[in-house]
Design an enzyme around this catalytic site. Sequence first.
Site, mmCIF file in Angstrom:
data_model
loop_
_atom_site.group_PDB
_atom_site.id
_atom_site.type_symbol
_atom_site.label_atom_id
_atom_site.label_comp_id
_atom_site.label_asym_id
_atom_site.label_seq_id
_atom_site.Cartn_x
_atom_site.Cartn_y
_atom_site.Cartn_z
ATOM 1 N N ILE A 157 0.732 -1.171 0.103
ATOM 2 C CA ILE A 157 -0.102 0.078 0.152
ATOM 3 C C ILE A 157 0.933 1.356 0.030
ATOM 4 O O ILE A 157 0.713 2.115 -0.598
ATOM 5 C CB ILE A 157 -0.997 0.019 1.185
ATOM 6 C CG1 ILE A 157 -2.027 -1.119 1.252
ATOM 7 C CG2 ILE A 157 -1.602 1.476 1.495
ATOM 8 C CD1 ILE A 157 -2.881 -1.359 2.254
ATOM 9 N N TYR A 172 0.488 -7.240 17.184
ATOM 10 C CA TYR A 172 0.068 -6.650 16.087
ATOM 11 C C TYR A 172 -1.338 -5.954 16.259
ATOM 12 O O TYR A 172 -1.302 -4.511 15.848
ATOM 13 C CB TYR A 172 -0.230 -7.538 14.713
ATOM 14 C CG TYR A 172 -0.515 -6.735 13.469
ATOM 15 C CD1 TYR A 172 0.433 -6.081 12.679
ATOM 16 C CD2 TYR A 172 -1.965 -6.513 13.050
ATOM 17 C CE1 TYR A 172 -0.074 -5.354 11.636
ATOM 18 C CE2 TYR A 172 -2.254 -6.015 12.029
ATOM 19 C CZ TYR A 172 -1.275 -5.364 11.166
ATOM 20 O OH TYR A 172 -1.622 -4.510 10.072
ATOM 21 N N THR A 186 -1.038 -7.654 0.444
ATOM 22 C CA THR A 186 0.113 -7.270 0.833
ATOM 23 C C THR A 186 0.662 -8.350 1.711
ATOM 24 O O THR A 186 0.092 -9.402 2.159
ATOM 25 C CB THR A 186 0.150 -5.906 1.494
ATOM 26 O OG1 THR A 186 -0.525 -6.154 2.952
ATOM 27 C CG2 THR A 186 -0.868 -5.074 0.957
#
Length: 273
Positions: free
Chosen positions: A20, A171, A204
């Site tokens: 991105i 995360y 991604t």
Amino acid sequence: MSLPSSSARTVLVTGASSGIGWETARLLAGRGWTVLVHAPDADAGRRAVKRLVDAGADRARLDLAVADFSRLAEVRAMARSVAEAHPALDVLVNNAAVAAPERRTLTPDGNELAFQVNFLAAYLLTRELVGPLRARPDSRVVNVSSSMHRTASIAWNDLSRAHRYSRHAVYAQSQLALTIFARAAASGRAPYTAVSVHPGICETALLPLYAHEGDPAAEGAARVVRLCDPATDVVPGAYYDRTALSPAAPVATEDRTVRRLCKVADQLITKAS
């Protein structure tokens, strides 16, 4: 103060060597913006710039910014170089992110890897670039966050997750912190407008954290670019899910939590100086 034309605008995109970030750089370069392309090392940066030029970008409007975000000293050094070369910055896109590894990993600064790369480096970089951001009356900081922030909590007494480590949990924690940071700018009267955005589940390197399939990275980038555009009205401190204004996790809007996170982040970046 008059506003610069679209072609005179300058943006720094972190994590712009792939995914991105690279697509965001490509789209903004296509608008004639000067794009500072951040990469973790010079080789990756040169490859990213070459791909941008091959895609039609004007090489004269591309500048390379290199820093390994697992080392806060490199973040500081990059910020100094950016500020010297570009004393006025219209937009900072905090996009750089890594998926936490299966095993808990600490950076040389002593922080859990995902927390530092995904949040703490962005916090430090933004703080260090306040001068260039202040030079533009309509400057923005766009934090590329994630819907996973809604599943997270901040482990205040164990930020590096020494006891209960989970790659998904760390995360998500980093994305919650990044979302809170956008709110902090609004409550702290920063000289820029900050927002956070979930660009969608995209193809991604982070895709395995979410699903098996996702949107093309270019579609996620278009949602980021929309928030970079001064023609797009935004709510300071808000969270956007793709293109829609969306409620962030309730904890991300608590003033006490905002203040506590900034205090902890200040302590960690000072410790690393």
